[in-house]
Design an enzyme around this catalytic site. Structure first.
Site, short mmCIF file in Angstrom:
data_model
loop_
_atom_site.label_atom_id
_atom_site.label_comp_id
_atom_site.label_asym_id
_atom_site.label_seq_id
_atom_site.Cartn_x
_atom_site.Cartn_y
_atom_site.Cartn_z
N CYS A 158 2.63 12.70 -2.29
CA CYS A 158 3.16 13.45 -3.49
C CYS A 158 4.80 13.41 -3.61
O CYS A 158 5.52 12.53 -3.74
CB CYS A 158 2.61 14.68 -3.64
SG CYS A 158 2.34 15.24 -5.37
N ARG A 198 1.20 18.33 -16.76
CA ARG A 198 1.23 18.52 -15.37
C ARG A 198 -0.33 18.02 -14.97
O ARG A 198 -1.48 18.49 -15.40
CB ARG A 198 1.31 19.87 -14.85
CG ARG A 198 1.33 20.02 -13.40
CD ARG A 198 1.95 21.15 -12.79
NE ARG A 198 2.13 21.12 -11.49
CZ ARG A 198 3.21 20.62 -11.00
NH1 ARG A 198 4.43 20.33 -11.87
NH2 ARG A 198 3.58 20.27 -9.80
N HIS A 207 -3.39 14.79 -2.54
CA HIS A 207 -3.88 16.04 -1.52
C HIS A 207 -5.17 16.30 -1.21
O HIS A 207 -6.17 15.32 -1.78
CB HIS A 207 -3.16 17.54 -2.32
CG HIS A 207 -1.53 17.23 -2.59
ND1 HIS A 207 -0.81 17.34 -1.76
CD2 HIS A 207 -1.23 17.25 -3.81
CE1 HIS A 207 0.41 17.44 -2.27
NE2 HIS A 207 0.14 17.34 -3.59
N1 GLN Z 1 7.35 18.54 -7.36
C1 GLN Z 1 6.39 17.30 -7.58
C2 GLN Z 1 5.97 17.16 -8.79
O1 GLN Z 1 5.53 18.05 -9.50
C3 GLN Z 1 5.76 16.82 -6.33
C4 GLN Z 1 4.44 18.05 -6.26
C5 GLN Z 1 3.58 17.92 -5.11
O2 GLN Z 1 4.34 17.50 -3.96
N2 GLN Z 1 2.30 18.18 -5.05
O3 GLN Z 1 5.71 16.37 -9.29
#
Ligand code: GLN
Length: 237
Positions: free
Chosen positions: A94, A128, A190
């Site tokens: 990520c 998101r 994740h």
């Molecule tokens: N901050 C980045 C985003 O929001 C990565 C988030 C993450 O590592 N889960 O895309």
């Protein structure tokens, strides 16, 4: 006893959703085969020679954590590119995956430079992307959890990790998930990723052994509990 070296890059700053579980799995699956694994933590500002690592791992992070590491990662860019060219195995999840592309532009238009291991760039969007994700890959079905604002777009010719069966993956258009360059893997999964995806964990261990000229054939393990966990995860809405 053979010992592999895993460099854990930014263990304090880039470790959300239990991504350190990937390090635990790689070490345990090596130890279960009689292979040792030394873990080298590499924090911001630490001096580290990546030629001593067989595997490098770095996890996810909030936008501000990515800002905390972005300049340090830039300073390591040449060494990391040399390690990728030398076949070192990388697993980036990520937030680090995004910074292994050319750049990451946050929702408030902050632009962070990436190091361009992956021919890709990431721009945050209004949606998101959160939820359980299932991906088909050459290492079988991969299951995990995603939570990112970043929409990653791969250049023509950049290999994906897999195709999205459920969830978003790289972007809301579901144009594939993750990226692979040589032995460098990037993913939005994740979970953490490897506990429920043992075939991918063993692929990484095998590639690290092969790079060292060692026998990359790994004794098979009883992965029945891992498979049950993966099946349960895949069935989640
Ligand atoms: N901050 C980045 C985003 O929001 C990565 C988030 C993450 O590592 N889960 O895309």
């Amino acid at each position: 006893m053979t010992e592999l070296v895993l460099a854990h890059l930014y263990p304090a700053e880039m470790n959300i959703y239990g991504d350190t579980g990937n390090v635990i799995v790689l070490r345990k699956r090596a130890e279960w085969r009689g292979i040792g694994m030394r873990i080298d933590p590499v924090g911001v500002g630490d001096t580290y020679d990546f030629t001593s690592a067989d595997i490098v791992f770095s996890g996810g992070g909030q936008d501000r954590s990515q800002e905390d590491v972005a300049d340090d990662l830039q300073r390591r860019s040449d060494d990391i590119h040399a390690a990728v060219a030398d076949g070192t195995v990388f697993l980036t999840v990520c937030g680090t995956y995004q910074l292994f592309g050319r750049r990451f532009v946050t929702h408030d238009h902050t632009e962070m430079p990436g190091i361009g291991v992956f021919a890709a760039e990431t721009v945050a969007g209004d949606v998101r992307m959160i939820g359980n994700i299932v991906v088909e890959s050459e290492w079988g079905r991969l299951v995990g959890f995603e939570n990112h604002s970043g929409r990653t777009f791969l250049d023509e010719g950049q290999q994906h990790l897999g195709s999205v069966v459920k969830g978003y993956g790289n972007n809301e258009r579901r144009e594939g998930e993750g990226a692979v360059t040589a032995n460098a893997f990037g993913t939005y999964l994740h979970g953490s990723l490897l506990p429920k995806n043992p075939a991918l964990a063993d692929e990484m261990l095998g590639r690290a052994l092969a790079r060292r000229g060692l026998d990359a054939r790994l004794e098979s393990l009883d992965d029945s509990s891992e498979q049950r966990a993966a099946a349960a995860a895949a069935d989640r809405p």
